[in-house]
Each structure stands twice: as C-alpha cells, then as structure tokens.
Design an enzyme around this catalytic site. Structure first.
Site, PDB file in Angstrom:
ATOM      1  N   ASN A   9       0.956  -1.258  -0.147  1.00 45.52           N
ATOM      2  CA  ASN A   9       0.032   0.060  -0.160  1.00 45.52           C
ATOM      3  C   ASN A   9       0.712   1.177  -0.017  1.00 45.52           C
ATOM      4  OD1 ASN A   9      -1.973   2.011   0.470  1.00 45.52           O
ATOM      5  ND2 ASN A   9      -2.491   1.511   2.531  1.00 45.52           N
ATOM      6  N   LYS A  11       0.128   4.256  -0.222  1.00 44.46           N
ATOM      7  CA  LYS A  11      -0.460   5.376   0.365  1.00 44.46           C
ATOM      8  C   LYS A  11      -0.241   6.605  -0.491  1.00 44.46           C
ATOM      9  CE  LYS A  11      -0.004   3.119   4.798  1.00 44.46           C
ATOM     10  NZ  LYS A  11      -0.078   3.368   6.234  1.00 44.46           N
ATOM     11  N   HIS A  97      -9.582   1.394   5.190  1.00 49.87           N
ATOM     12  CA  HIS A  97      -8.218   1.444   5.870  1.00 49.87           C
ATOM     13  C   HIS A  97      -8.352   2.585   6.901  1.00 49.87           C
ATOM     14  CE1 HIS A  97      -4.090   2.581   6.654  1.00 49.87           C
ATOM     15  NE2 HIS A  97      -3.677   1.396   5.859  1.00 49.87           N
ATOM     16  N   GLU A  99      -6.575   4.702   7.862  1.00 47.30           N
ATOM     17  CA  GLU A  99      -6.614   6.290   7.719  1.00 47.30           C
ATOM     18  C   GLU A  99      -7.547   6.880   7.034  1.00 47.30           C
ATOM     19  OE1 GLU A  99      -2.966   5.534   5.500  1.00 47.30           O
ATOM     20  OE2 GLU A  99      -1.820   5.055   7.565  1.00 47.30           O
ATOM     21  N   GLU A 169      -5.200  -4.619  10.577  1.00 46.81           N
ATOM     22  CA  GLU A 169      -4.006  -3.768  11.117  1.00 46.81           C
ATOM     23  C   GLU A 169      -4.134  -2.760  12.289  1.00 46.81           C
ATOM     24  OE1 GLU A 169      -2.195  -2.708   6.899  1.00 46.81           O
ATOM     25  OE2 GLU A 169      -4.022  -1.166   7.316  1.00 46.81           O
ATOM     26  N   GLY A 175       2.778   2.696  10.754  1.00 48.17           N
ATOM     27  CA  GLY A 175       3.674   3.568  10.797  1.00 48.17           C
ATOM     28  C   GLY A 175       4.579   4.057  11.861  1.00 48.17           C
ATOM     29  N   SER A 215       3.722  -1.970  10.421  1.00 48.04           N
ATOM     30  CA  SER A 215       5.043  -2.089  10.627  1.00 48.04           C
ATOM     31  C   SER A 215       5.813  -3.620  10.063  1.00 48.04           C
ATOM     32  CB  SER A 215       5.637  -1.798  12.014  1.00 48.04           C
ATOM     33  OG  SER A 215       5.045  -0.200  11.959  1.00 48.04           O
TER      34      SER A 215
HETATM   35  P1  13P Z   1       3.122   0.445   7.559  1.00 45.67           P
HETATM   36  O1  13P Z   1       3.754  -0.853   7.187  1.00 45.67           O
HETATM   37  O2  13P Z   1       3.868   1.606   7.351  1.00 45.67           O
HETATM   38  O3  13P Z   1       3.134   0.509   9.308  1.00 45.67           O
HETATM   39  O4  13P Z   1       1.618   0.541   7.170  1.00 45.67           O
HETATM   40  C1  13P Z   1       0.768  -0.538   7.194  1.00 45.67           C
HETATM   41  C2  13P Z   1      -0.305   0.072   6.511  1.00 45.67           C
HETATM   42  O5  13P Z   1      -1.172   0.936   6.952  1.00 45.67           O
HETATM   43  C3  13P Z   1      -0.688  -0.835   5.138  1.00 45.67           C
HETATM   44  O6  13P Z   1      -1.855  -0.525   4.682  1.00 45.67           O
END
Ligand code: 13P
Length: 259
Positions: A9, A11, A97, A99, A169, A175, A215
């Site tokens: 992803n 982003k 997601h 976010e 997640e 992150g 992560s």
């Molecule tokens: P990270 O791997 O940067 O923690 O992000 C995970 C994520 O949100 C994948 O959709």
C-alpha cells in the site's frame, strides 16, 4: 492450502515517475525470484494506476487501488468509481483503511457499501480492520474487530467471501515501528477466521486470506507469517523500497507454514 498474499500500500507516496521506477524494480526482482506460494499486489496512488498496470502486465503481479466510492457515478467531485478502477486494470481495492476511517470519517456502513459496490464490479476488496491503542488497552480489541468485520460484510453473500481479503491492521502498529507480536496477531486472526466461518462456512473460511499490516518489515515478516492464521501482509512503509518489499515476499516464500 491458502496462498500468501503480500500487498504494497503505497499510500500518498510516489509521483508518477517514482511509481514507474518502483513498479519496474519490483517486477524486475520478482522476475528473478520464483514465487510459487506467494501472490503479490501493488496499490499505487490513483494517478499512477494505469502506468503501473502497463509495467506489471503479464508478470503475475496484481494491481489494487487504495479506495473506491460507493456510488456508481455522478456528481461526486474528486471521487473514483469501481468501474473506473476496473477500466485501468485494478483487480483489488483496499477498503476501510484506518487512515480513511480516522481522517475521512469512514464508517462501517460506508465500508459495507463500498465492499458491495466493489464486488458488483468484479473488484476484490481488501477490507481493513483494527483497534486503536486505547481500545487495546481497554481490552476491547476482539469486540472492535468483530464489529468492524460484521459491519463490513453485512449482507454479503457467502460465495462472495471467496473474492475478499481481510487485513488486520492494529492502528497503533501502523507507521509507528511497533509491530504486533506474532501471538497478538495470531489471536486476532483466529477470531477473524471464526467470523468468516460463521458467515460463509468452514470451507470458505479455511481458504480465506487474512493479512497482517502494521510495521511489517523483512526482519519481522518471517515470524508473523509463520503463524497459522496469518496469510500475508499489507505493507506500508516497507513497500516503498523494492528491496525491502521483495525481502518480505521472500520471507513469505520461505516460511515453514502452509502447503
Ligand atoms: P506501515 O507498514 O507503514 O506500518 O503501514 C501499514 C499499513 O497501513 C498498510 O496498509
């Protein structure tokens, strides 16, 4: 048994030229790496989907988008429909997601509508669920994740579950560099598989892919993917570098689990 599915992803990262470079590097690396047990998906920003599709064509790498609107078309300035995603080569779409839930106020009801719209348009949803740090500390992780899974799949017919993926997640791991322990991930993945079993039956549940995200890196991927109910990863930061993304694919390929 279930395949591993490793998805990147990206982003809101990569310009068109960055995306092209990254996609070429991933394709090049996978062309040199036999991956019998792993499927790979890349999810670039909307504006790069078409170009990345050209690069990964006939490689076995699948294309996914990061969001979709729940309506077919119309006066929704700035939004992207499921049919549009299909028309540029998307096979998958990330839905719900954390976010999107956190910064754009997406609700379980909206996530459910998006899942149904994606399925109607032959897209495979990657549905994201996960608890916040506060929710984990209050001991309500299983309640939160169960509510999100039930909400996302409300009214989805059993046979359609076969086209879906769920990504667990934990929000506190995204992150942050903090990863769920393999045991923490396994515990929640097992609950999720049980919910899929309740909704769609044992056969579909046994084949259902549940990814971990938060992560995931080359250093921890092997341990996480060694858990019986962890069937892949949804990778953020580490998917922006071809070497680290490919190292996670390699970790999945060489893990002792699955058949
Ligand atoms: P990270 O791997 O940067 O923690 O992000 C995970 C994520 O949100 C994948 O959709």
């Amino acid at each position: 048994m279930r395949p591993f599915i490793i998805a990147g992803n990206w982003k809101m990262n990569t310009t068109l030229s960055d995306a092209v470079v990254l996609a070429r590097a991933i394709r090049g690396g996978l062309d040199d790496m036999p991956t019998d047990r792993v499927r790979v998906i890349v999810c670039p920003p909307f504006v790069s989907l078409s170009s990345v599709h050209e690069i990964i064509r006939d490689s076995g790498i699948a294309l996914g988008a990061q969001n979709v609107h729940e309506r077919d078309r119309g006066a929704y300035t700035g939004e992207i429909s499921a049919a549009m995603l299909g028309s540029v080569g998307c096979e998958y779409v990330i839905i719900g997601h954390s976010e999107r839930r956190k910064y754009f106020g997406e609700t379980d009801v909206q996530v459910n509508a998006k899942v149904k719209k994606a399925l109607e348009n032959e897209l495979r949803p990657i549905v994201c669920v996960g608890e916040s740090l506060d929710e984990r500390e209050r001991g309500i992780t299983v309640d939160v994740v169960s509510r999100q899974v039930r909400g996302a799949f409300d009214g989805v017919e059993a046979h359609n579950f076969q086209k879906c993926i769920i990504a667990y997640e934990p929000v506190w791991a995204i992150g942050t560099g903090k990863t769920a322990t393999p045991q923490q991930a396994q515990e929640v993945h097992k609950v999720i598989r049980g919910l899929v079993r309740d909704a769609a039956g044992n056969e579909i549940a046994e084949r259902f892919v549940i990814q971990y995200g938060g992560s995931m890196k080359p250093e921890n991927a092997g341990d996480l993917l060694g858990q019986p109910d962890v069937d892949g990863g949804l990778i953020g930061g580490a998917s922006l570098n071809a070497d680290s993304f490919l190292a996670i694919v390699q970790a999945a390929e060489s893990t002792g689990r699955n058949g």
